[in-house]
Design an enzyme around this catalytic site. Structure first.
Site, short mmCIF file in Angstrom:
data_model
loop_
_atom_site.label_atom_id
_atom_site.label_comp_id
_atom_site.label_asym_id
_atom_site.label_seq_id
_atom_site.Cartn_x
_atom_site.Cartn_y
_atom_site.Cartn_z
N ILE A 39 0.93 -1.15 -0.06
CA ILE A 39 0.13 -0.71 0.14
C ILE A 39 0.73 1.23 0.10
O ILE A 39 0.41 2.69 -0.98
CB ILE A 39 -0.70 0.28 1.10
CG1 ILE A 39 -2.41 -1.18 1.00
CG2 ILE A 39 -1.21 1.45 1.59
CD1 ILE A 39 -2.92 -1.46 1.95
N SER A 42 1.52 1.77 -3.72
CA SER A 42 0.73 2.29 -4.06
C SER A 42 0.22 3.94 -4.47
O SER A 42 0.61 4.40 -4.38
CB SER A 42 -0.34 1.04 -4.27
OG SER A 42 -1.31 1.80 -2.93
N GLU A 43 0.58 4.56 -2.81
CA GLU A 43 -0.17 5.37 -2.68
C GLU A 43 1.20 7.04 -2.74
O GLU A 43 1.07 8.04 -3.44
CB GLU A 43 0.23 5.35 -0.94
CG GLU A 43 -1.10 5.25 -0.33
CD GLU A 43 -1.75 5.65 -0.80
OE1 GLU A 43 -2.43 6.98 -0.45
OE2 GLU A 43 -2.72 5.17 -0.96
N VAL A 44 2.48 6.61 -3.25
CA VAL A 44 3.60 6.85 -2.98
C VAL A 44 3.27 7.43 -4.80
O VAL A 44 3.59 8.27 -5.73
CB VAL A 44 5.19 5.84 -3.36
CG1 VAL A 44 6.02 6.90 -3.68
CG2 VAL A 44 5.12 6.22 -1.66
#
Length: 274
Positions: A39, A42-44
């Site tokens: 996660i 994915s966030e970056v």
């Protein structure tokens, strides 16, 4: 807005978002994991980048770097190569540094509280909030572009230059504290729907800035230089000739990349820094 009227409006907003999500939820790969490292990646990746582009890179990146330890230990050149096509290469470098910090200071475990997350290099409150909500299902209160869009559209339809400080209390009041993960999924999908069906409400945010054109920009020059150096060491003359760059612009880009820790000199050549 009167308290009772605001509560009624929030309830209507919550129902609208939930109903939309029930019939239109997106099937995104990072929604099928609770792995905090996955996660984090994915966030970056999703910062300033379209979901469709991230979907093409996310699985391959995790296949190449399946654990946070493997990312921390990887050469920067390998990380940049796998990142290629997502743009904003600073994020790739920050992601590797974040992995190094987590391995060194947190025994390889992504922190599960806000102070430790925002202490990581390149992690702001939005990224930290996403990690807390999606990895740990914690009721973090944060704003990102889709959240901002949804609240501007429904609560500030005729206002301009709306600061986030006015939106954050509404985010907190509407938050589903039992299942914040699913609520934010719904809010993200609804915000994306708005930008596909109407003029972008985010232009009415005080914090709105139009993204500059990439083609012909200084960012494009930096990206071309990095792509060449990922493959092999290159001389200044080679870089200028290969990309047909203006010598002064090429030199300025190299200086910036050296200053930021992407590139270093080795004899008469330039290489990716380690």
């Amino acid at each position: 807005m009167q308290k009772a009227k605001l509560q009624f409006k929030i309830k209507k907003f919550q129902q609208l978002v939930r109903d939309f999500y029930k019939n239109n939820k997106r099937n995104l790969p990072w929604r099928h994991t609770r792995n905090p490292y996955h996660i984090l990646v994915s966030e970056v990746m999703l910062q300033q980048t379209q979901v469709s582009r991230v979907m093409g890179k996310y699985p391959a990146f995790l296949k190449r770097f399946p654990t946070i330890q493997s990312l921390a230990q990887a050469p920067l050149a390998a990380v940049l190569k796998e990142w290629g096509g997502l743009g904003y290469n600073r994020r790739a470098k920050f992601l590797k540094i974040i992995a190094e910090e987590i391995v060194l200071r947190h025994s390889g475990k992504v922190p599960s509280n806000l102070p430790e997350l925002i202490a990581l290099p390149g992690v702001g409150e939005s990224t930290a909030g996403g990690i807390l909500a999606f990895a740990y299902n914690k009721p973090a209160v944060f704003i990102e572009t889709n959240i901002r869009r949804a609240f501007l559209h429904h609560f500030f339809p005729n206002q301009k230059n709306v600061p986030d400080s006015k939106i954050l209390p509404l985010v907190e009041k509407s938050l589903n504290r039992t299942n914040p993960r699913e609520w934010y999924y719904a809010l993200f999908d609804y915000g994306t729907h708005l930008t596909e069906t109407m003029p972008n409400p985010n232009v009415r945010s005080l914090h709105y800035t139009r993204q500059s054109k990439f083609k012909g920009s200084f960012r494009e020059v930096r990206g071309e230089i990095l792509r060449a150096l990922i493959l092999a060491p290159r001389t200044f003359a080679y870089l200028v000739h290969l990309n047909g760059l203006d010598r002064m612009v090429c030199r300025q880009a190299l200086r910036a990349l050296i200053h930021e820790g992407f590139v270093r000199r080795r004899g008469k050549s330039y290489i990716i820094a380690e």
